[in-house]
Design a protein around this motif. Structure first.
Motif, PDB file in Angstrom:
ATOM      1  N   ILE A   1       7.472  21.495  -5.530  1.00  0.00           N
ATOM      2  CA  ILE A   1       7.325  19.998  -4.366  1.00  0.00           C
ATOM      3  C   ILE A   1       5.840  20.360  -3.794  1.00  0.00           C
ATOM      4  O   ILE A   1       5.203  19.142  -3.963  1.00  0.00           O
ATOM      5  N   ASN A   2       5.222  21.242  -3.580  1.00  0.00           N
ATOM      6  CA  ASN A   2       3.777  21.122  -2.844  1.00  0.00           C
ATOM      7  C   ASN A   2       2.736  20.913  -3.939  1.00  0.00           C
ATOM      8  O   ASN A   2       1.781  20.549  -3.429  1.00  0.00           O
ATOM      9  N   GLY A   3       3.132  21.278  -5.163  1.00  0.00           N
ATOM     10  CA  GLY A   3       2.055  20.892  -6.307  1.00  0.00           C
ATOM     11  C   GLY A   3       2.263  19.643  -6.970  1.00  0.00           C
ATOM     12  O   GLY A   3       1.649  19.197  -7.845  1.00  0.00           O
ATOM     13  N   THR A   4       3.155  18.628  -6.339  1.00  0.00           N
ATOM     14  CA  THR A   4       3.321  17.397  -6.650  1.00  0.00           C
ATOM     15  C   THR A   4       2.845  16.395  -5.549  1.00  0.00           C
ATOM     16  O   THR A   4       3.181  16.422  -4.592  1.00  0.00           O
ATOM     17  N   THR A   5       2.091  15.309  -6.056  1.00  0.00           N
ATOM     18  CA  THR A   5       1.950  14.340  -5.263  1.00  0.00           C
ATOM     19  C   THR A   5       2.842  13.109  -5.404  1.00  0.00           C
ATOM     20  O   THR A   5       3.058  12.655  -6.331  1.00  0.00           O
ATOM     21  N   VAL A   6       3.412  12.923  -4.216  1.00  0.00           N
ATOM     22  CA  VAL A   6       4.472  11.797  -3.904  1.00  0.00           C
ATOM     23  C   VAL A   6       3.669  10.708  -3.253  1.00  0.00           C
ATOM     24  O   VAL A   6       3.720  10.984  -1.906  1.00  0.00           O
ATOM     25  N   LEU A   7       4.010   9.377  -3.596  1.00  0.00           N
ATOM     26  CA  LEU A   7       3.582   8.301  -2.849  1.00  0.00           C
ATOM     27  C   LEU A   7       4.881   7.423  -2.422  1.00  0.00           C
ATOM     28  O   LEU A   7       5.602   7.275  -3.587  1.00  0.00           O
ATOM     29  N   ALA A   8       4.752   6.794  -1.241  1.00  0.00           N
ATOM     30  CA  ALA A   8       5.869   5.993  -1.128  1.00  0.00           C
ATOM     31  C   ALA A   8       5.406   4.589  -1.066  1.00  0.00           C
ATOM     32  O   ALA A   8       4.485   4.180  -0.215  1.00  0.00           O
ATOM     33  N   LEU A   9       6.058   3.599  -1.923  1.00  0.00           N
ATOM     34  CA  LEU A   9       5.644   2.098  -1.452  1.00  0.00           C
ATOM     35  C   LEU A   9       6.737   1.350  -1.087  1.00  0.00           C
ATOM     36  O   LEU A   9       7.630   1.254  -1.568  1.00  0.00           O
ATOM     37  N   PRO A  10       6.771   0.854   0.123  1.00  0.00           N
ATOM     38  CA  PRO A  10       7.755   0.110   0.781  1.00  0.00           C
ATOM     39  C   PRO A  10       8.134  -1.042  -0.029  1.00  0.00           C
ATOM     40  O   PRO A  10       6.944  -1.930  -0.605  1.00  0.00           O
TER      41      PRO A  10
ATOM     42  N   ARG B   1       1.040  -1.226   0.077  1.00  0.00           N
ATOM     43  CA  ARG B   1      -0.092   0.115  -0.036  1.00  0.00           C
ATOM     44  C   ARG B   1       0.971   1.213  -0.151  1.00  0.00           C
ATOM     45  O   ARG B   1       1.805   1.164   0.715  1.00  0.00           O
ATOM     46  N   ALA B   2       0.434   1.984  -0.811  1.00  0.00           N
ATOM     47  CA  ALA B   2       1.437   3.389  -0.942  1.00  0.00           C
ATOM     48  C   ALA B   2       0.970   4.475   0.025  1.00  0.00           C
ATOM     49  O   ALA B   2      -0.169   4.356   0.409  1.00  0.00           O
ATOM     50  N   GLN B   3       1.767   5.118   0.575  1.00  0.00           N
ATOM     51  CA  GLN B   3       1.642   6.393   1.495  1.00  0.00           C
ATOM     52  C   GLN B   3       1.945   7.514   1.098  1.00  0.00           C
ATOM     53  O   GLN B   3       2.935   7.915   0.398  1.00  0.00           O
ATOM     54  N   LEU B   4       1.003   8.587   1.235  1.00  0.00           N
ATOM     55  CA  LEU B   4       1.334   9.737   0.988  1.00  0.00           C
ATOM     56  C   LEU B   4       2.530  10.376   1.840  1.00  0.00           C
ATOM     57  O   LEU B   4       2.559  10.366   2.789  1.00  0.00           O
ATOM     58  N   VAL B   5       3.334  11.028   0.793  1.00  0.00           N
ATOM     59  CA  VAL B   5       4.470  11.713   1.558  1.00  0.00           C
ATOM     60  C   VAL B   5       4.098  12.824   1.726  1.00  0.00           C
ATOM     61  O   VAL B   5       4.157  13.828   0.815  1.00  0.00           O
ATOM     62  N   THR B   6       4.470  13.492   2.818  1.00  0.00           N
ATOM     63  CA  THR B   6       3.924  15.180   3.205  1.00  0.00           C
ATOM     64  C   THR B   6       5.187  15.678   3.769  1.00  0.00           C
ATOM     65  O   THR B   6       5.190  16.940   3.613  1.00  0.00           O
ATOM     66  N   GLU B   7       6.228  15.099   4.270  1.00  0.00           N
ATOM     67  CA  GLU B   7       7.291  15.787   4.624  1.00  0.00           C
ATOM     68  C   GLU B   7       8.171  16.625   3.406  1.00  0.00           C
ATOM     69  O   GLU B   7       8.368  15.931   2.407  1.00  0.00           O
ATOM     70  N   PHE B   8       8.280  17.771   3.646  1.00  0.00           N
ATOM     71  CA  PHE B   8       8.916  18.460   2.303  1.00  0.00           C
ATOM     72  C   PHE B   8      10.225  17.873   2.072  1.00  0.00           C
ATOM     73  O   PHE B   8      10.278  17.878   0.868  1.00  0.00           O
ATOM     74  N   GLY B   9      11.211  17.686   2.992  1.00  0.00           N
ATOM     75  CA  GLY B   9      12.339  17.128   2.408  1.00  0.00           C
ATOM     76  C   GLY B   9      12.410  15.917   2.031  1.00  0.00           C
ATOM     77  O   GLY B   9      13.125  15.451   0.954  1.00  0.00           O
ATOM     78  N   GLN B  10      11.332  15.017   2.487  1.00  0.00           N
ATOM     79  CA  GLN B  10      11.237  13.688   1.695  1.00  0.00           C
ATOM     80  C   GLN B  10      10.712  13.894   0.608  1.00  0.00           C
ATOM     81  O   GLN B  10      11.204  12.978  -0.494  1.00  0.00           O
ATOM     82  N   LYS B  11       9.904  14.534   0.246  1.00  0.00           N
ATOM     83  CA  LYS B  11       9.177  14.803  -1.074  1.00  0.00           C
ATOM     84  C   LYS B  11      10.331  15.341  -2.070  1.00  0.00           C
ATOM     85  O   LYS B  11      10.527  14.833  -3.273  1.00  0.00           O
ATOM     86  N   GLU B  12      11.258  16.206  -1.553  1.00  0.00           N
ATOM     87  CA  GLU B  12      12.381  16.658  -2.575  1.00  0.00           C
ATOM     88  C   GLU B  12      13.345  15.553  -2.843  1.00  0.00           C
ATOM     89  O   GLU B  12      13.809  15.379  -3.953  1.00  0.00           O
ATOM     90  N   ALA B  13      13.694  14.794  -1.828  1.00  0.00           N
ATOM     91  CA  ALA B  13      14.470  13.656  -2.169  1.00  0.00           C
ATOM     92  C   ALA B  13      13.831  12.778  -3.174  1.00  0.00           C
ATOM     93  O   ALA B  13      14.535  12.123  -3.803  1.00  0.00           O
ATOM     94  N   ALA B  14      12.621  12.445  -3.099  1.00  0.00           N
ATOM     95  CA  ALA B  14      11.913  11.598  -4.036  1.00  0.00           C
ATOM     96  C   ALA B  14      11.861  12.162  -5.337  1.00  0.00           C
ATOM     97  O   ALA B  14      12.256  11.327  -6.318  1.00  0.00           O
ATOM     98  N   LEU B  15      11.760  13.641  -5.417  1.00  0.00           N
ATOM     99  CA  LEU B  15      11.893  14.167  -6.865  1.00  0.00           C
ATOM    100  C   LEU B  15      13.288  14.053  -7.362  1.00  0.00           C
ATOM    101  O   LEU B  15      13.086  13.812  -8.531  1.00  0.00           O
ATOM    102  N   ARG B  16      14.149  14.210  -6.540  1.00  0.00           N
ATOM    103  CA  ARG B  16      15.316  14.067  -7.065  1.00  0.00           C
ATOM    104  C   ARG B  16      15.806  12.637  -7.611  1.00  0.00           C
ATOM    105  O   ARG B  16      16.360  12.488  -8.565  1.00  0.00           O
ATOM    106  N   ALA B  17      15.184  11.659  -6.821  1.00  0.00           N
ATOM    107  CA  ALA B  17      15.379  10.258  -7.276  1.00  0.00           C
ATOM    108  C   ALA B  17      14.594  10.076  -8.414  1.00  0.00           C
ATOM    109  O   ALA B  17      15.338   9.301  -9.494  1.00  0.00           O
ATOM    110  N   PHE B  18      13.355  10.510  -8.813  1.00  0.00           N
ATOM    111  CA  PHE B  18      12.924  10.326 -10.167  1.00  0.00           C
ATOM    112  C   PHE B  18      13.712  11.060 -11.217  1.00  0.00           C
ATOM    113  O   PHE B  18      13.833  10.574 -12.385  1.00  0.00           O
ATOM    114  N   THR B  19      14.043  11.988 -11.103  1.00  0.00           N
ATOM    115  CA  THR B  19      14.804  12.919 -12.178  1.00  0.00           C
ATOM    116  C   THR B  19      16.080  11.958 -12.333  1.00  0.00           C
ATOM    117  O   THR B  19      16.714  11.862 -13.490  1.00  0.00           O
TER     118      THR B  19
END
Lengths: 226, 226
Positions: free
Chosen positions: B154-163, B117-135
């Protein structure tokens, strides 16, 4: 299906209507057929006890029918042939879209999504035609190069037919779309095209002496993967 | 997840245990990571009102977490962030396996299937790290070549984390396996290797004069697609 065959477009259903970025959507029959014919694997989505599964597998197309096949022991095929709702997706990745901002990075792709229910094919001739389609989908004219299929092989293969009734394509092409202000940035942007290529074929160790690689294999890279 | 990170294997669950052809299965962490890192798109399976959907999308990986992202307007992401069960599959097609009979034709591939199950990532730093990983998943070191990301992006992108907890790989390699009697047939058999290659990059029309293609793009074909 006969009715649909005579039209250039599939009718969008509630499920196939492209809601996000609708300008990327297409219901054009030739577009959908071309994507299916260029792809080699599909991803089949189905649900067992509420849990979705997404399994990659080969397929074949004959007219407005997508054929799936496998071992009668396959759990997936056993589930599918009970007539559950499925979703089959074929995706071709055409390029990396490198924008001036991370936000506008994207990919160029062509995908087809099909909704429906697969039906077990029991008629011997239709099964044989489907198996021919699978084989020739992988490599053109391969079927006629092989030792003839045996009745027990046809009987020992489960073949399912998924009608192409609710099908849609989604396509992105072209350069990145940056924020207008970012075009003033001294950053390289563009597209890195991707393609799937066949490299030199590897004969297995037991090919008999004097048996040459057939033209179908030799020209695979020209005929199939542009 | 910390516990899992310290082991070489994911523990097979009932869902991830490979039942058909179990010798093709693997739960090895490095194997699974390598397939995820080589792939560029995944297929996400999810269920809405009993109907399965299979949607291709980009992803990024950080340690034992797969990140998904998109527009807050995406129907898929809206569904996923409610915590429904999903299945994410990444498939690399490595070759066409041409046997002496149609029945034994196959494909060489490496695939990973992840349940969870994917979880919404809300923490700004973790979202930024995820966007860096995508790119940087698309093209190594790209992130640092770009104009800095803006907080509103960053605020305008939905990021989900799937463990990566319930994950398995399935791999087929090697030549066809024909019926013993068929090795006497004068039929060519073997493998046609396939690979994804990057062709010459195409700058967009608005790259400023004097801005050269960066090394990251120039050597993409060497670094990424073997």
């Amino acid at each position: 299906m006969d009715n649909a065959t005579n039209t250039a477009h599939f009718n969008p259903s509630d499920r196939t209507t492209i809601k996000r970025l609708p300008k990327r959507g297409s219901y054009d029959r030739d577009t959908i057929h071309a994507i299916l014919d260029e792809g080699l694997i599909c991803h089949i989505g189905f649900v067992v006890e509420g849990q979705p599964f997404v399994i990659p597998t080969a397929y074949g197309r004959v007219d407005d029918c997508l054929y799936l096949h496998g071992s009668p022991a396959s759990r997936m095929l056993k589930s599918l042939q009970t007539g559950i709702d499925i979703c089959v997706t074929v995706t071709l990745l055409d390029g990396l879209v490198l924008a001036r901002s991370a936000f506008h990075h994207s990919m160029n792709y062509r995908s087809v999504v099909i909704f429906g229910r697969a039906q077990l094919v029991t008629e011997f001739g239709q099964k044989e035609a489907a198996l021919r389609a699978f084989t020739n989908h992988v490599i053109r004219d391969r079927w006629d190069e092989l030792r003839p299929v045996k009745p027990q092989e046809i009987n020992g293969t489960t073949v399912l037919a998924l009608p192409l009734q609710e099908a849609s394509a989604k396509i992105r092409t072209g350069p990145p779309k940056d924020d207008e202000v970012d075009y003033a940035q001294p950053i390289w942007a563009g597209v890195v095209p991707l393609r799937t290529v066949a490299t030199e074929a590897i004969a297995d160790d037991r090919v008999l002496p004097g048996v040459a690689m057939p033209d179908s294999v030799q020209c695979l890279s020209q005929q199939r993967f542009r």
